[in-house]
Enzyme design. Sequence first.
Site, PDB file in Angstrom:
ATOM      1  NE  ARG A  78      46.078  51.123  29.559  1.00 52.40           N
ATOM      2  CZ  ARG A  78      45.557  50.308  30.482  1.00 52.40           C
ATOM      3  NH1 ARG A  78      45.773  49.008  30.425  1.00 52.40           N
ATOM      4  NH2 ARG A  78      44.820  50.785  31.461  1.00 52.40           N
ATOM      5  CG  HIS A 122      46.468  50.864  36.341  1.00 52.82           C
ATOM      6  ND1 HIS A 122      46.491  50.444  35.033  1.00 52.82           N
ATOM      7  CD2 HIS A 122      46.243  49.747  37.062  1.00 52.82           C
ATOM      8  CE1 HIS A 122      46.301  49.130  34.967  1.00 52.82           C
ATOM      9  NE2 HIS A 122      46.145  48.684  36.192  1.00 52.82           N
ATOM     10  CD  GLU A 167      40.736  46.071  34.847  1.00 52.60           C
ATOM     11  OE1 GLU A 167      40.837  45.757  36.034  1.00 52.60           O
ATOM     12  OE2 GLU A 167      41.075  45.315  33.909  1.00 52.60           O
ATOM     13  CG  ASN A 295      42.082  46.398  30.660  1.00 55.82           C
ATOM     14  OD1 ASN A 295      42.526  46.912  29.628  1.00 55.82           O
ATOM     15  ND2 ASN A 295      42.349  46.860  31.861  1.00 55.82           N
ATOM     16  CE1 TYR A 297      44.772  39.968  31.453  1.00 56.07           C
ATOM     17  CE2 TYR A 297      43.189  41.691  31.967  1.00 56.07           C
ATOM     18  CZ  TYR A 297      44.502  41.281  31.779  1.00 56.07           C
ATOM     19  OH  TYR A 297      45.530  42.176  31.911  1.00 56.07           O
ATOM     20  CD  GLU A 353      45.274  45.753  31.839  1.00 58.98           C
ATOM     21  OE1 GLU A 353      45.002  44.677  32.410  1.00 58.98           O
ATOM     22  OE2 GLU A 353      45.348  46.842  32.429  1.00 58.98           O
TER      23      GLU A 353
HETATM   24  C1  GBH Z   1      43.772  43.899  35.165  1.00 59.57           C
HETATM   25  O1  GBH Z   1      42.810  43.579  36.041  1.00 59.57           O
HETATM   26  C2  GBH Z   1      44.500  45.073  35.728  1.00 59.57           C
HETATM   27  O2  GBH Z   1      44.229  46.246  34.997  1.00 59.57           O
HETATM   28  C3  GBH Z   1      45.971  44.865  35.862  1.00 59.57           C
HETATM   29  O3  GBH Z   1      46.498  45.836  36.709  1.00 59.57           O
HETATM   30  C4  GBH Z   1      46.232  43.458  36.342  1.00 59.57           C
HETATM   31  O4  GBH Z   1      47.559  43.239  36.670  1.00 59.57           O
HETATM   32  C5  GBH Z   1      45.802  42.530  35.242  1.00 59.57           C
HETATM   33  O5  GBH Z   1      44.484  42.756  34.880  1.00 59.57           O
HETATM   34  C6  GBH Z   1      45.949  41.061  35.586  1.00 59.57           C
HETATM   35  O6  GBH Z   1      45.114  40.687  36.631  1.00 59.57           O
HETATM   36  O7  GBH Z   1      37.044  37.635  42.330  1.00 59.57           O
HETATM   37  O8  GBH Z   1      38.672  35.808  42.176  1.00 59.57           O
HETATM   38  O9  GBH Z   1      37.021  36.116  40.422  1.00 59.57           O
HETATM   39  C7  GBH Z   1      42.065  42.417  35.849  1.00 59.57           C
HETATM   40  C8  GBH Z   1      41.044  42.503  36.933  1.00 59.57           C
HETATM   41  C9  GBH Z   1      41.074  40.311  37.834  1.00 59.57           C
HETATM   42  C10 GBH Z   1      39.288  41.835  38.168  1.00 59.57           C
HETATM   43  C11 GBH Z   1      40.213  39.202  38.335  1.00 59.57           C
HETATM   44  C12 GBH Z   1      38.438  40.757  38.687  1.00 59.57           C
HETATM   45  C13 GBH Z   1      38.332  38.644  39.649  1.00 59.57           C
HETATM   46  C14 GBH Z   1      38.992  37.808  40.672  1.00 59.57           C
HETATM   47  N1  GBH Z   1      40.278  41.349  37.232  1.00 59.57           N
HETATM   48  N2  GBH Z   1      39.244  39.706  39.250  1.00 59.57           N
HETATM   49  S1  GBH Z   1      37.823  36.759  41.470  1.00 59.57           S
END
Ligand code: GBH
Length: 447
Positions: A78, A122, A167, A295, A297, A353
């Site tokens: 991707r 992106h 996102e 995505n 996490y 992701e």
């Molecule tokens: C993805 O975003 C992205 O698509 C990618 O580009 C990125 O590299 C990858 O994940 C890893 O981060 O306000 O401190 O709680 C994940 C996006 C990351 C969005 C954490 C919300 C909250 C941070 N998320 N964020 S906080």
Amino acid sequence: MSKALTFPKKFVWGVAAAAPQIEGAAFVDGKGESVWDRFARVPGAVDNGETLDVACDHYHLYKQDFKLMRKLGIKNYRLSIAWPRIYPDGDGALNQKGLDFYNRLIDSMLDQEITPWVTMFHWDLPQALEDRGGWRSRVTVDAFRGYSQTIVKAFGDRVKDWITLNEIICFTALGYGQGDKAPGAKESQQVINQTYHNALLCHGVGMQAVREYGGRRARAGITDNSPVFIPVSETEADIEATKRCYADHNARILAPIYTGAYPASYLRSEGKDRPIVAKGDMELISVPTDFLGLNIYCGTFVRAKRSGYEKLPFSESYPSASCTWLKHTPQATYWGTRLPHEVYGVKDIYITENGCGYYDDKVENGEVFDLHRRDLVRNYLVELHRAIQDGVPVRGYFLWSFMDNFEWQDGYKTRFGITHVDYKTQKRTPKLSAHWYSKVITGNRIV
Ligand code: GBH
């Protein structure tokens, strides 16, 4: 060995990355400036003042990167296309050198028998469009129409799987509200709601571009980072509470895409800040998709409360990756896929992701012992497997990320790759997790 953790026959295994985070060559061959190129130069915006200028220099090293992918048995990748490479000003003059680059890139992937899954956007909005209103304005929707049609026409003979946007929350709410992502603006709630709405319109426009110009076998969907909620115990009461919580928190994005309307409760709670909706907008936003990309996490635990539900806070000692927002919650892949299926009836889900970021992946004697990553990903896959066993239609999984890269406002210290990148020499070293993932992919089961 037990066969219990085998995945369905046609399950798609892959890795993911995004143009602005790996390509570098930020001002090469006619590429226009993106909002992230600009934002990274604002003092204090990115850790250590790091920029996207060079990154992993994938722009020049893609051939060797695809060879390494193949060596690891990776068959699906991707990637994203950088809008400012194709249209340096967002619309208007086309940059042929940008098209040439992605033609070479896609051909080189196909040479290595890797299938491209292409994200149209992106986060790297052309700065020139931001100067004309960016996501606040429908100017961006019109520009996206031209851009998406151009890339589908140019690459559609070789690309069959398209993802419109990555996102929405991150380039709207976090870019125009919280201001910690590009363009770093701080707008009113009404404007923020309008940025969501304009992004949703672009999703619809991108879907239409694929329907119109992508050919018969083309498929398209969106990638969302829908907030994930996990019942603290899997009892009927907590599951019901979690579903309600999930629906409330996905009113802005998944609900309009999959129901064709913003929920009445959302419009009521936003009051005069609600987005302005023009005739035909909701039909465009809810054009049927072929799949939903998610995505995933981490998730937030929820339990039933007499008046509805309650979200539980994480304690200081709850385990997380080096980036503290990434709590170790493997159940997120279970509930994060089951709930969109149950609440919105989504069929054909891909995890576009999943992965984890650490500060301390080091090369020692040619190896990187990232057992922390291997274990975390493994646990997330076990829960994903459970979801599939329970009938959730998950068709594929893309690990974030193929290699360490520019982690937005965190710069380069947070490493998400299964391949280590030495940013001084650009040397790639597959980590322990890469060798492990290679076995998972080739055996189609968790080892
Ligand atoms: C993805 O975003 C992205 O698509 C990618 O580009 C990125 O590299 C990858 O994940 C890893 O981060 O306000 O401190 O709680 C994940 C996006 C990351 C969005 C954490 C919300 C909250 C941070 N998320 N964020 S906080």
